[in-house]
Every structure is written in structure tokens, then in C-alpha cells.
Design a protein around this motif. Structure first.
Motif, mmCIF file in Angstrom:
data_model
loop_
_atom_site.group_PDB
_atom_site.id
_atom_site.type_symbol
_atom_site.label_atom_id
_atom_site.label_comp_id
_atom_site.label_asym_id
_atom_site.label_seq_id
_atom_site.Cartn_x
_atom_site.Cartn_y
_atom_site.Cartn_z
ATOM 1 N N PRO A 13 30.760 26.427 29.692
ATOM 2 C CA PRO A 13 30.256 27.774 29.398
ATOM 3 C C PRO A 13 30.472 28.787 30.515
ATOM 4 O O PRO A 13 30.795 29.938 30.230
ATOM 5 C CB PRO A 13 28.772 27.561 29.113
ATOM 6 N N THR A 14 30.324 28.395 31.763
ATOM 7 C CA THR A 14 30.502 29.399 32.814
ATOM 8 C C THR A 14 31.965 29.837 32.905
ATOM 9 O O THR A 14 32.241 31.005 33.184
ATOM 10 C CB THR A 14 29.981 28.916 34.180
ATOM 11 N N GLU A 15 32.890 28.921 32.644
ATOM 12 C CA GLU A 15 34.307 29.314 32.629
ATOM 13 C C GLU A 15 34.590 30.258 31.463
ATOM 14 O O GLU A 15 35.355 31.211 31.607
ATOM 15 C CB GLU A 15 35.205 28.083 32.548
ATOM 16 N N LEU A 16 33.981 29.980 30.308
ATOM 17 C CA LEU A 16 34.149 30.860 29.157
ATOM 18 C C LEU A 16 33.602 32.255 29.468
ATOM 19 O O LEU A 16 34.258 33.269 29.193
ATOM 20 C CB LEU A 16 33.427 30.272 27.938
ATOM 21 N N ILE A 17 32.427 32.307 30.054
ATOM 22 C CA ILE A 17 31.815 33.594 30.400
ATOM 23 C C ILE A 17 32.680 34.336 31.412
ATOM 24 O O ILE A 17 32.996 35.512 31.235
ATOM 25 C CB ILE A 17 30.378 33.369 30.911
ATOM 26 N N ARG A 18 33.076 33.647 32.474
ATOM 27 C CA ARG A 18 33.919 34.269 33.508
ATOM 28 C C ARG A 18 35.215 34.820 32.913
ATOM 29 O O ARG A 18 35.624 35.939 33.211
ATOM 30 C CB ARG A 18 34.241 33.259 34.596
ATOM 31 N N SER A 19 35.855 34.031 32.051
ATOM 32 C CA SER A 19 37.149 34.447 31.502
ATOM 33 C C SER A 19 37.021 35.599 30.511
ATOM 34 O O SER A 19 38.013 36.264 30.199
ATOM 35 C CB SER A 19 37.854 33.257 30.836
ATOM 36 N N THR A 20 35.817 35.852 30.014
ATOM 37 C CA THR A 20 35.614 36.924 29.039
ATOM 38 C C THR A 20 35.243 38.244 29.710
ATOM 39 O O THR A 20 35.395 39.311 29.120
ATOM 40 C CB THR A 20 34.535 36.515 28.021
ATOM 41 N N ILE A 21 34.775 38.193 30.953
ATOM 42 C CA ILE A 21 34.435 39.421 31.681
ATOM 43 C C ILE A 21 35.730 40.137 32.051
ATOM 44 O O ILE A 21 36.656 39.535 32.590
ATOM 45 C CB ILE A 21 33.599 39.099 32.930
ATOM 46 N N ARG A 22 35.764 41.419 31.742
ATOM 47 C CA ARG A 22 36.956 42.221 32.004
ATOM 48 C C ARG A 22 36.826 42.877 33.379
ATOM 49 O O ARG A 22 35.771 43.410 33.708
ATOM 50 C CB ARG A 22 37.093 43.286 30.914
ATOM 51 N N THR A 23 37.900 42.855 34.137
ATOM 52 C CA THR A 23 37.933 43.564 35.416
ATOM 53 C C THR A 23 38.709 44.859 35.218
ATOM 54 O O THR A 23 39.850 44.844 34.744
ATOM 55 C CB THR A 23 38.599 42.703 36.505
ATOM 56 N N VAL A 24 38.064 45.967 35.554
ATOM 57 C CA VAL A 24 38.693 47.281 35.430
ATOM 58 C C VAL A 24 38.960 47.785 36.853
ATOM 59 O O VAL A 24 38.029 48.129 37.583
ATOM 60 C CB VAL A 24 37.787 48.276 34.671
ATOM 61 N N PRO A 25 40.239 47.796 37.273
ATOM 62 C CA PRO A 25 40.535 48.226 38.638
ATOM 63 C C PRO A 25 40.329 49.727 38.837
ATOM 64 O O PRO A 25 40.519 50.519 37.914
ATOM 65 C CB PRO A 25 42.005 47.845 38.826
ATOM 66 N N ASP A 26 39.903 50.052 40.056
ATOM 67 C CA ASP A 26 39.771 51.454 40.482
ATOM 68 C C ASP A 26 38.822 52.265 39.612
ATOM 69 O O ASP A 26 39.063 53.444 39.341
ATOM 70 C CB ASP A 26 41.152 52.129 40.535
ATOM 71 N N TRP A 27 37.725 51.629 39.168
ATOM 72 C CA TRP A 27 36.706 52.363 38.415
ATOM 73 C C TRP A 27 35.341 51.981 38.932
ATOM 74 O O TRP A 27 35.067 50.803 39.121
ATOM 75 C CB TRP A 27 36.796 52.047 36.915
ATOM 76 N N PRO A 28 34.470 52.887 39.230
ATOM 77 C CA PRO A 28 34.522 54.330 38.984
ATOM 78 C C PRO A 28 35.262 55.119 40.062
ATOM 79 O O PRO A 28 35.385 56.329 39.962
ATOM 80 C CB PRO A 28 33.043 54.731 38.958
ATOM 81 N N GLU A 29 35.748 54.396 41.099
ATOM 82 C CA GLU A 29 36.508 55.093 42.140
ATOM 83 C C GLU A 29 37.574 54.141 42.676
ATOM 84 O O GLU A 29 37.485 52.926 42.480
ATOM 85 C CB GLU A 29 35.581 55.580 43.254
#
Length: 189
Positions: A13-29
Motif C-alpha cells: 500500500p505505501t508503494e501504491l500511495i507513493r506512486s499515485t502522488i503527483r509531483t508538480v515541479p516549480d509550483w507555486p514557485e
């Protein structure tokens, strides 16, 4: 018709959760790697796995109340309160609660913020689980802890989906005596 193959990540489950979180670069700055939990919420299977991780953690050590921090802590906290059959109280940004409140101001990277809690949200002696989506600098969670303690509650633990350990918040919270439970951590900001 055959049944679909189960997702192999359901057993991790923790791998599933980690892999589903999206990383948005350079936001909000520029330079910030924003960890976006909305994909966790959009996928009903992953959302259930996420909530189940918290339910299993707190099922036997059932708090009296769950306090969710504005705003994503409301999502996780209210569903968890429902699943555990306990009450939920919101800790809101200043000016959002209609009744008598107590408030706590805390420092941000660039300025300060204030959160509030209704004065009747918890009773002295209530055992409270404090929930948010993410621990960065720890300021919001520390303010929530102080608010609950002002009203005489005992904060059992701070819980979050994500810890950003490089920002030092989890260390500061633990040093202040708050036990923490997080599901995943990410390097960087």
C-alpha cells in the motif's frame, strides 16, 4: 468473462500511495517540487487503500475526536472519523469559523498565518488525533496542537500522508513532544 488481474501494488500500500502522488515541479514557485495528493483522491481504489492505512493504525487506539487541518486535512480527517465512528472538528484559517474561537499564529517561510478552532470543539481530557495531508515545516500542525491543548485536549499523534523531512517539520514536531505517523516521505521540497 474473466476477472481483471489485481493490481500488484495493492499488496504494497505505501508503494501504491507513493506512486499515485503527483509531483508538480516549480509550483507555486521555481525550485519547489509540489507533492499533489489529488490523484489519490480521484482514484477510488487508491483512496480506499489510503484511508484503510489510517483506519488500521487507529482502530484499536480509537481517539475521541479527529481534528483536521485546513484544508486537505478535512478530507482525510472527516473520512477517518466516519470510519472510526468518532467526531470530527475542523481547524480553520482565521475568519472562517462562525462561533467563538481560540486562535494560534505561526510562522511561514514568508510571513505568518493564523488558525482557529471553536471553543467548544473539544472538551478537557479528549484524546485527539490531528490530521493533515503533508508535513513540511511543521508550523500548521504545531499550531493545531497548541490550539487543542489550550482547550485541555491531549493530542495522541499527528498523522499525515506525506512527510518532507528535508524541511525539518517532522523533527521539530517530534522535539516538541508530538508523536507522528506518516505513510510516505519525499526528498527535496
Amino acid at each position: 468473462m474473466s476477472l481483471p488481474r489485481p493490481d500488484p501494488l495493492l499488496d504494497r500500500p505505501t508503494e501504491l500511495i507513493r506512486s499515485t502522488i503527483r509531483t508538480v515541479p516549480d509550483w507555486p514557485e521555481p525550485g519547489v517540487q509540489f507533492r499533489d495528493i489529488t490523484p489519490l483522491l480521484q482514484n477510488p481504489r487508491v483512496f480506499r487503500v489510503l484511508i484503510d492505512q489510517f483506519v488500521h493504525r487507529y482502530f484499536d487506539v480509537r481517539p475521541d475526536v479527529i481534528a483536521g487541518l485546513d484544508a486537505r486535512g478535512f478530507i482525510i480527517g472527516s473520512v477517518l472519523a466516519y470510519e472510526l465512528n468518532v467526531g470530527f472538528v475542523p481547524i480553520r484559517k482565521k475568519g472562517k469559523l462562525p462561533f467563538t474561537t481560540v486562535e494560534e499564529t505561526y510562522e511561514l517561510e514568508y510571513g505568518s498565518a493564523t488558525v482557529e478552532l471553536h471553543t467548544d470543539a473539544v472538551k478537557p481530557g479528549d484524546r485527539v488525533l490531528l490530521v493533515d495531508d503533508l508535513i513540511a515545516t511543521g508550523g500548521t500542525m504545531m499550531a493545531g496542537k497548541r490550539l487543542l491543548e489550550k482547550l485541555g485536549a491531549t493530542v495522541l499523534e499527528g498523522a499525515a500522508i506525506v512527510d518532507l523531512p528535508e524541511l525539518g517539520g517532522s523533527d521539530r514536531l517530534r522535539e516538541a513532544g508530538l508523536p507522528l505517523f506518516t505513510l510516505v516521505d519525499f526528498s527535496g521540497h
